[in-house]
Write a protein that holds these residues in place. Sequence first.
Motif, mmCIF file in Angstrom:
data_model
loop_
_atom_site.group_PDB
_atom_site.id
_atom_site.type_symbol
_atom_site.label_atom_id
_atom_site.label_comp_id
_atom_site.label_asym_id
_atom_site.label_seq_id
_atom_site.Cartn_x
_atom_site.Cartn_y
_atom_site.Cartn_z
ATOM 1 N N THR A 53 0.848 -1.192 0.000
ATOM 2 C CA THR A 53 0.000 0.000 0.000
ATOM 3 C C THR A 53 0.883 1.241 0.000
ATOM 4 O O THR A 53 2.103 1.146 0.120
ATOM 5 N N THR A 54 0.270 2.407 -0.106
ATOM 6 C CA THR A 54 1.036 3.648 -0.121
ATOM 7 C C THR A 54 1.699 3.923 1.219
ATOM 8 O O THR A 54 2.688 4.619 1.279
ATOM 9 N N GLY A 55 1.178 3.379 2.313
ATOM 10 C CA GLY A 55 1.771 3.584 3.629
ATOM 11 C C GLY A 55 2.926 2.651 3.918
ATOM 12 O O GLY A 55 3.495 2.682 5.009
ATOM 13 N N GLY A 56 3.295 1.791 2.980
ATOM 14 C CA GLY A 56 4.396 0.869 3.177
ATOM 15 C C GLY A 56 3.976 -0.455 3.790
ATOM 16 O O GLY A 56 4.810 -1.306 4.069
ATOM 17 N N TYR A 57 2.686 -0.655 4.017
ATOM 18 C CA TYR A 57 2.196 -1.915 4.556
ATOM 19 C C TYR A 57 2.096 -2.952 3.444
ATOM 20 O O TYR A 57 1.868 -2.608 2.289
#
Length: 91
Positions: A53-57
């Motif tokens: 995801t964009t949050g690095g998850y």
Amino acid sequence: MTKLFDIALAAAAVAAVSATLLPAGPAEARGGRMFISQDYQFNQPMHGFQGRTTGGYYCSYHRLPNRVCVSDGAGGEKCTIKGWTLRQFCS
């Protein structure tokens, strides 16, 4: 009066900086990320999101059948699938 305002402003700035430096929870304190999990119910098997995801998850999912089992008099069981659970999880 301005001295009191300056003290209050400095205290608020110190509180804001210390809040950003302190870890938000036990996972962050250990250097890890928070684990997020959500279940969705469907009548048929569905696909979830798999990837970064964009949050690095990194997210993945499991498709789990919701089984309803009925026992017969001979000691056996007959199971049918009555729905599906999509379990999406990110870490």
